[in-house]
Design a protein around this motif. Structure first.
Motif, PDB file in Angstrom:
ATOM      1  N   ASP A   1       0.832  -1.243   0.090  1.00  0.00           N
ATOM      2  CA  ASP A   1      -0.025   0.434  -0.457  1.00  0.00           C
ATOM      3  C   ASP A   1       0.877   1.498  -0.310  1.00  0.00           C
ATOM      4  OD1 ASP A   1       1.254   0.129   2.229  1.00  0.00           O
ATOM      5  OD2 ASP A   1      -0.881  -0.049   3.705  1.00  0.00           O
ATOM      6  N   GLY A   2       2.211   1.072  -0.317  1.00  0.00           N
ATOM      7  CA  GLY A   2       3.135   2.210  -0.423  1.00  0.00           C
ATOM      8  C   GLY A   2       3.945   2.804   1.096  1.00  0.00           C
ATOM      9  N   ASP A   3       2.805   1.792   2.336  1.00  0.00           N
ATOM     10  CA  ASP A   3       3.870   2.424   3.705  1.00  0.00           C
ATOM     11  C   ASP A   3       4.188   0.825   4.187  1.00  0.00           C
ATOM     12  OD1 ASP A   3       4.390   3.022   6.169  1.00  0.00           O
ATOM     13  OD2 ASP A   3       1.987   3.010   6.009  1.00  0.00           O
ATOM     14  N   ASP A   4       5.439   0.709   3.797  1.00  0.00           N
ATOM     15  CA  ASP A   4       6.209  -0.160   3.953  1.00  0.00           C
ATOM     16  C   ASP A   4       6.407  -0.703   6.009  1.00  0.00           C
ATOM     17  OD1 ASP A   4       6.670  -1.091   1.507  1.00  0.00           O
ATOM     18  OD2 ASP A   4       8.824  -0.456   1.777  1.00  0.00           O
ATOM     19  N   HIS A   5       5.752   0.681   6.292  1.00  0.00           N
ATOM     20  CA  HIS A   5       5.702  -0.326   7.924  1.00  0.00           C
ATOM     21  C   HIS A   5       5.053  -0.359   8.630  1.00  0.00           C
ATOM     22  CE1 HIS A   5       9.144   1.755  10.113  1.00  0.00           C
ATOM     23  NE2 HIS A   5       9.522   3.081   8.978  1.00  0.00           N
ATOM     24  N   ASP A   6       3.700  -0.386   7.334  1.00  0.00           N
ATOM     25  CA  ASP A   6       2.968  -0.758   8.234  1.00  0.00           C
ATOM     26  C   ASP A   6       1.643  -0.180   9.084  1.00  0.00           C
ATOM     27  OD1 ASP A   6       3.000  -3.381   5.567  1.00  0.00           O
ATOM     28  OD2 ASP A   6       3.686  -4.408   6.965  1.00  0.00           O
ATOM     29  N   ASP A   7       1.729   0.935   8.797  1.00  0.00           N
ATOM     30  CA  ASP A   7       1.140   2.036   9.775  1.00  0.00           C
ATOM     31  C   ASP A   7       1.380   2.032  11.120  1.00  0.00           C
ATOM     32  OD1 ASP A   7      -0.831   2.496   7.682  1.00  0.00           O
ATOM     33  OD2 ASP A   7      -1.749   1.351   7.810  1.00  0.00           O
ATOM     34  N   SER A   8       2.341   1.483  11.369  1.00  0.00           N
ATOM     35  CA  SER A   8       2.744   1.016  12.664  1.00  0.00           C
ATOM     36  C   SER A   8       3.862   2.511  13.482  1.00  0.00           C
ATOM     37  CB  SER A   8       4.074  -0.071  12.586  1.00  0.00           C
ATOM     38  OG  SER A   8       5.249   0.012  11.729  1.00  0.00           O
ATOM     39  N   GLY A   9       4.253   3.307  12.042  1.00  0.00           N
ATOM     40  CA  GLY A   9       4.789   4.424  12.657  1.00  0.00           C
ATOM     41  C   GLY A   9       6.307   4.205  11.987  1.00  0.00           C
TER      42      GLY A   9
ATOM     43  N   CYS B   1       8.833   5.171  13.505  1.00  0.00           N
ATOM     44  CA  CYS B   1      10.215   5.300  15.078  1.00  0.00           C
ATOM     45  C   CYS B   1       9.613   3.162  14.704  1.00  0.00           C
ATOM     46  CB  CYS B   1       9.690   5.464  15.845  1.00  0.00           C
ATOM     47  SG  CYS B   1      10.368   7.205  15.938  1.00  0.00           S
ATOM     48  N   GLU B   2       9.099   2.488  14.372  1.00  0.00           N
ATOM     49  CA  GLU B   2       9.014   0.822  15.070  1.00  0.00           C
ATOM     50  C   GLU B   2       9.246   0.151  13.752  1.00  0.00           C
ATOM     51  OE1 GLU B   2       5.497  -0.175  16.356  1.00  0.00           O
ATOM     52  OE2 GLU B   2       5.143   1.887  17.775  1.00  0.00           O
ATOM     53  N   CYS B   3       9.591  -1.063  13.617  1.00  0.00           N
ATOM     54  CA  CYS B   3      10.117  -2.141  13.030  1.00  0.00           C
ATOM     55  C   CYS B   3       8.730  -3.538  12.696  1.00  0.00           C
ATOM     56  CB  CYS B   3      11.446  -2.540  11.967  1.00  0.00           C
ATOM     57  SG  CYS B   3      11.913  -3.563  13.941  1.00  0.00           S
ATOM     58  N   GLY B   4       8.720  -4.269  11.822  1.00  0.00           N
ATOM     59  CA  GLY B   4       8.269  -5.056  11.616  1.00  0.00           C
ATOM     60  C   GLY B   4       7.238  -5.545  10.486  1.00  0.00           C
ATOM     61  N   GLY B   5       7.281  -6.762   9.555  1.00  0.00           N
ATOM     62  CA  GLY B   5       5.836  -7.326   8.771  1.00  0.00           C
ATOM     63  C   GLY B   5       7.233  -6.807   7.942  1.00  0.00           C
ATOM     64  N   ASN B   6       6.903  -5.908   6.666  1.00  0.00           N
ATOM     65  CA  ASN B   6       8.018  -5.774   5.618  1.00  0.00           C
ATOM     66  C   ASN B   6       9.307  -4.391   5.918  1.00  0.00           C
ATOM     67  OD1 ASN B   6       6.690  -7.257   4.182  1.00  0.00           O
ATOM     68  ND2 ASN B   6       4.792  -5.825   3.030  1.00  0.00           N
ATOM     69  N   VAL B   7       9.491  -3.835   6.713  1.00  0.00           N
ATOM     70  CA  VAL B   7      10.186  -3.011   7.921  1.00  0.00           C
ATOM     71  C   VAL B   7      11.381  -3.719   8.435  1.00  0.00           C
ATOM     72  CG1 VAL B   7      10.660  -0.855   8.080  1.00  0.00           C
ATOM     73  CG2 VAL B   7       9.277  -1.160   6.526  1.00  0.00           C
ATOM     74  N   ARG B   8      12.605  -4.100   8.714  1.00  0.00           N
ATOM     75  CA  ARG B   8      13.565  -4.419   9.231  1.00  0.00           C
ATOM     76  C   ARG B   8      14.751  -3.836   9.108  1.00  0.00           C
ATOM     77  NH1 ARG B   8      10.867  -8.982  11.346  1.00  0.00           N
ATOM     78  NH2 ARG B   8       9.136  -9.488  10.493  1.00  0.00           N
ATOM     79  N   TYR B   9      16.115  -3.889  10.142  1.00  0.00           N
ATOM     80  CA  TYR B   9      16.528  -2.817  10.808  1.00  0.00           C
ATOM     81  C   TYR B   9      17.659  -3.229   9.103  1.00  0.00           C
ATOM     82  CZ  TYR B   9      15.283  -2.072  14.983  1.00  0.00           C
ATOM     83  OH  TYR B   9      14.226  -2.017  16.864  1.00  0.00           O
TER      84      TYR B   9
ATOM     85  N   THR C   1      15.109  -0.201   6.431  1.00  0.00           N
ATOM     86  CA  THR C   1      15.285  -1.113   5.510  1.00  0.00           C
ATOM     87  C   THR C   1      14.093   0.134   4.428  1.00  0.00           C
ATOM     88  OG1 THR C   1      13.325  -2.620   5.460  1.00  0.00           O
ATOM     89  CG2 THR C   1      15.077  -3.127   5.812  1.00  0.00           C
ATOM     90  N   ASP C   2      13.692   0.758   5.253  1.00  0.00           N
ATOM     91  CA  ASP C   2      12.345   2.013   4.233  1.00  0.00           C
ATOM     92  C   ASP C   2      12.920   3.051   4.325  1.00  0.00           C
ATOM     93  OD1 ASP C   2      12.080   2.603   6.910  1.00  0.00           O
ATOM     94  OD2 ASP C   2      10.426   2.816   6.379  1.00  0.00           O
ATOM     95  N   GLU C   3      14.801   3.247   4.774  1.00  0.00           N
ATOM     96  CA  GLU C   3      15.321   4.501   4.865  1.00  0.00           C
ATOM     97  C   GLU C   3      14.682   4.992   5.655  1.00  0.00           C
ATOM     98  OE1 GLU C   3      18.168   4.299   2.873  1.00  0.00           O
ATOM     99  OE2 GLU C   3      17.103   2.067   1.696  1.00  0.00           O
ATOM    100  N   ASN C   4      14.286   5.264   6.439  1.00  0.00           N
ATOM    101  CA  ASN C   4      14.025   6.055   7.730  1.00  0.00           C
ATOM    102  C   ASN C   4      15.161   5.409   8.579  1.00  0.00           C
ATOM    103  OD1 ASN C   4      11.609   7.173   7.398  1.00  0.00           O
ATOM    104  ND2 ASN C   4      10.236   5.733   7.247  1.00  0.00           N
ATOM    105  N   ALA C   5      14.796   7.020   9.835  1.00  0.00           N
ATOM    106  CA  ALA C   5      16.777   6.651  10.647  1.00  0.00           C
ATOM    107  C   ALA C   5      15.823   6.038  11.638  1.00  0.00           C
ATOM    108  CB  ALA C   5      16.810   8.148  10.980  1.00  0.00           C
ATOM    109  N   LEU C   6      16.450   6.020  12.509  1.00  0.00           N
ATOM    110  CA  LEU C   6      16.415   4.866  13.776  1.00  0.00           C
ATOM    111  C   LEU C   6      16.145   6.312  14.395  1.00  0.00           C
ATOM    112  CD1 LEU C   6      16.302   1.958  14.661  1.00  0.00           C
ATOM    113  CD2 LEU C   6      18.535   2.477  15.687  1.00  0.00           C
TER     114      LEU C   6
END
Length: 510
Positions: A367-375, A377-385, A498-503
């Motif tokens: 849906d274009g939001d790799d964070h799966d609406d988790s925000g 600052c959080e990871c999970g699903g398709n977003v990892r470190y 992995t979506d290029e957002n910073a920690l």
């Protein structure tokens, strides 16, 4: 390079072939004929070869299992020669098998080819193998999966001694496979079984010139296994889809003996996985271990670690946390299963039989939001470190190395051995580490380990393991390890998803 050309020392894997514990599994008796100019026969059963006895002259091809260090099943079926050990392979086990190939009646060329591995084959990835043809170690070292990819496009084997064509009446050509499951292989693959299989193609020499043979006789030419990673798929019950395997991360706090039992669709109470698993380690519930259901998991899977609070299922169903595997409910990478409200297992990978890997969200759609609406600052699903940067707070220079776990087994170096001064920083970079969870691609794995290999302070923590699977959120300022005098050894000072957002910092999660 060693004297035998294998690139190994005498105690290496190739040397294991000299240690024969058992011999003489008996010949397959697989014989047949290929005839005429440019005609051939794939190795099959005796009847299939006889149907190829046409044209001028013939080539008889004989294959036998002449020896092995372990008991096993040597067979010829549907054009494929295979050997499967009778006993499961445990960590530290090794073995070998030798196939004798010979021709009769007429000189012949011979091509050897392997079959491609499955999309995910944890045991094939973990097994260390060598392959010898005649006196030539054509594959000195690598995984079984690598070997199967290497020769899927065919290898001509009649000319390994420099002279083309196998002669009738000459000594048989030996094809020898040696394997070993390393002691440090993932626990999830220990006790599993796999097989080695290959195909043969033969062609008369007197009817086809060498130039013609080199130009177009190899029937396997162009076959490649390294195809693009397939798109993730959703299990569709209407298409009679079934899950062939699911890989879980164990989120418990103590080592546990875990059993994954199936129930439903003819797989009542059978075991898809069992073994000791440490916290943060993964295990695979594989439908290939379940009889009566063509390599698929059943309608339900029950994960039992024997802990208090474990669900007890009635009506003869196995105990454990229930995972519904009939496709009436979606399963996805990142999905967690609780005991008494606390996460105990998380899906990190999975496959749908004949279709490919499962997705990282319930719909399988991006849906274009790799964070799966988790925000952010959080990871999970398709977003990892993707990467993590640490500051070394020890008092003395230290040579540091960092490794991360790869889904399916094994560890990859993400920071090479480098001497770091007090206050210096280093980055664990997972950009080149392929992972199988969701649509991630590459990232740090389940656990990332920082190790001091030389130097450092007296009493400092030599090895620090950091849980990087997203079951716990990492933030800027997190501290790890001890410098030996009560202080922090490493502080997390940066990183990206992995979506290029910073920690983020801990204050951003309030």
């Amino acid at each position: 390079m060693t004297a035998d050309g294998s690139g190994r020392g005498a105690s290496g894997l190739a040397g294991l072939s000299r240690r024969r514990l058992l011999a003489g599994l008996g010949g397959l008796g697989a014989m047949g004929a290929a005839s005429g100019a440019g005609t051939f026969a794939y190795l099959s059963d005796e009847e299939a070869f006889r149907r190829n006895e046409i044209g001028a002259g013939e080539v008889e091809l004989e294959v036998s299992c002449s020896g092995s260090s372990v008991d096993g099943d040597c067979a010829v079926s549907n054009g494929t020669v295979s050997f499967t050990p009778e006993e499961p392979i445990d960590r530290g086990d090794w073995g070998d098998v030798t196939f004798d190939v010979s021709v009769r009646s007429n000189p012949a060329r011979l091509w050897f080819a392997t079959t491609c591995p499955r999309v995910r084959d944890p045991l094939g990835d973990a097994l260390d193998v060598s392959l010898k043809v005649g006196d030539d170690w054509v594959f000195p070292s690598g995984s079984l999966s690598d070997l199967r990819r290497e020769f899927a496009g065919g290898l001509r084997v009649d000319d390994r001694d420099g002279d083309p064509c196998l002669d009738p009446g000459a000594d048989a050509l030996e094809i020898e496979l040696v394997w070993e499951l390393p002691e440090d292989a993932p626990a999830a693959v220990a006790g599993e079984t796999t097989g080695f299989e290959f195909r043969l193609y033969t062609e008369q020499c007197r009817h086809v010139s060498e130039d013609e043979a080199e130009a177009g006789s190899n029937p396997y030419a162009g076959i490649e296994c390294d195809e693009p990673e397939p798109e993730c798929v959703v299990c569709d019950g209407e298409d009679e889809d079934v899950y062939s395997l699911l890989e879980f991360e164990y989120l418990g706090n103590e080592t546990a003996y875990i059993t994954a039992g199936t129930q439903g669709k003819g797989t009542n109470g059978e075991i898809a996985f069992e073994g000791d698993i440490d916290p943060g380690e993964t295990f695979v519930a594989d439908g290939a271990n379940v009889g009566g259901n063509s390599g698929a998991l059943g309608a339900n899977l029950y994960l039992d670690d024997g802990s208090d609070g474990q669900l007890q299922n009635g009506n003869g169903r196995p105990p454990g946390v229930k995972v519904h595997t009939s496709c009436s409910e979606d399963l996805y990478v990142g999905q967690e299963f609780d005991i008494d409200g606390a996460p105990r297992y998380q899906i990190v990978a999975g496959e749908i039989f004949g279709k490919g890997r499962i997705c990282g969200d319930p719909t399988g759609e991006d849906d274009g939001d790799d964070h799966d609406d988790s925000g952010d600052c959080e990871c999970g699903g398709n977003v990892r470190y993707r990467d993590l940067t640490f500051r070394y707070d020890g008092g003395s220079d230290a040579t540091i190395r960092v490794t991360t776990q790869q889904t399916g087994g094994g560890n990859e170096v993400v920071f090479e051995e480098t001497t770091i001064a007090p206050g210096g920083t280093f980055t664990a970079d997972g950009n080149d580490v392929p992972q199988a969870w969701g649509n991630v691609g590459t990232s740090l794995g389940q656990n990332t380990t920082i190790e001091i290999v030389d130097g450092g302070d007296d009493g400092a923590t030599e090895t620090v393991e950091i849980h990087t699977s997203c079951s716990a959120v990492l933030t800027i300022g997190d501290a790890f390890g001890s410098d030996g005098s009560g202080g922090t050894l490493y502080e997390l000072v940066g990183g990206t998803f992995t979506d290029e957002n910073a920690l983020c910092g801990s204050e951003d999660l309030q």
